[in-house]
Design an enzyme around this catalytic site. Structure first.
Site, PDB file in Angstrom:
ATOM      1  N   LYS A 120      15.582  48.160 -48.828  1.00 49.33           N
ATOM      2  CA  LYS A 120      15.386  49.360 -49.430  1.00 49.33           C
ATOM      3  C   LYS A 120      16.290  49.540 -50.590  1.00 49.33           C
ATOM      4  O   LYS A 120      16.101  49.852 -51.755  1.00 49.33           O
ATOM      5  CB  LYS A 120      15.202  50.538 -48.605  1.00 49.33           C
ATOM      6  CG  LYS A 120      14.706  51.756 -49.404  1.00 49.33           C
ATOM      7  CD  LYS A 120      14.906  53.098 -48.554  1.00 49.33           C
ATOM      8  CE  LYS A 120      15.995  53.692 -48.313  1.00 49.33           C
ATOM      9  NZ  LYS A 120      15.710  54.865 -47.414  1.00 49.33           N
ATOM     10  N   ASP A 138      11.265  54.646 -49.189  1.00 51.21           N
ATOM     11  CA  ASP A 138      11.939  55.485 -48.560  1.00 51.21           C
ATOM     12  C   ASP A 138      10.876  56.404 -47.802  1.00 51.21           C
ATOM     13  O   ASP A 138       9.751  56.232 -47.705  1.00 51.21           O
ATOM     14  CB  ASP A 138      12.886  56.445 -49.241  1.00 51.21           C
ATOM     15  CG  ASP A 138      12.175  57.476 -50.360  1.00 51.21           C
ATOM     16  OD1 ASP A 138      10.864  57.079 -50.494  1.00 51.21           O
ATOM     17  OD2 ASP A 138      12.730  58.100 -50.687  1.00 51.21           O
TER      18      ASP A 138
END
Length: 216
Positions: A120, A138
């Site tokens: 991420k 997220d």
């Protein structure tokens, strides 16, 4: 959602916000990398408060090493998990200096070799600094993808794969920003504000909140 609905979904978000940006504050690729690393399980607002003074002093990995771990902790002690984050940021700085000439690498494969950097974080840096079409999933994007029916998945990786396949041009570069901001300010976790959502008619969520709670 159908392909036509997905296109319309992003068209409306883009019309609302033509130039979406991360809310993290940074001046160069290294500061962005540090800010994203610090933002895990923390708010962008909280990270920005902590990094303003830090980034006035630290612009490079070598300057981070010169500051030292204790000095870094003084700056970021208001951020959750600051002890472990400080260790990762210092180890990252050392690796960047030793293995990458002090420069932030521009590939996911290299970025994820750095301490504290997962997929991420790498995707955010690749998107925001290097202009690559990545999808950093997220908690907001995971929720919005599943709740709306845009990209359903049981894990962030599954949602990322679905987004990779589904998001059309010309929305791919800004897609993860639009989704994060939509999740942060409209499609909230506890009470989604469907009454003011620009894509409410495209959304597959069954328990829509079409009127604001009393007192709001």
């Amino acid at each position: 959602m159908t392909k036509a609905e997905i296109f319309e979904f992003f068209r409306r978000l883009a019309e609302d916000n033509p130039d979406p940006q991360t809310e993290l504050e940074y001046g160069n690729a290294y500061q962005l990398l540090v800010a994203v690393t610090l933002s895990a399980q923390a708010t962008d607002v909280g990270v920005n408060k902590a990094t303003r003074a830090l980034f006035a002093r630290v612009q490079t990995p070598q300057q981070m090493l010169d500051l030292g771990e204790d000095g870094l902790k003084e700056h970021i002690k208001t951020i959750g998990l600051f002890n472990s984050k400080a260790k990762n940021v210092m180890a990252m700085a050392r690796l960047l200096v030793d293995n990458f000439g002090g420069e932030v690498p521009s590939t996911r494969e290299e970025l994820v070799t750095l301490p504290g950097v997962g997929r991420k974080t790498a995707n955010v840096v690749l998107n925001c600094w290097f202009g690559q079409e990545t999808f950093a999933v997220d908690t907001h994007i995971f929720r919005v993808g599943n709740r709306t029916g845009l990209a359903k998945g049981k894990t962030p990786d599954q949602v990322e794969t679905k987004l990779e396949k589904a998001v059309p041009q010309p929305f791919r570069l800004g897609a993860h920003h639009w989704l994060i901001l939509h999740g942060r300010y409209v499609c909230k976790a506890r009470t989604p504000e469907c009454w003011r959502c620009p894509v409410v008619d495209l959304c597959r969520f069954k328990q829509k909140v079409l009127e604001p709670p009393k007192g709001r």
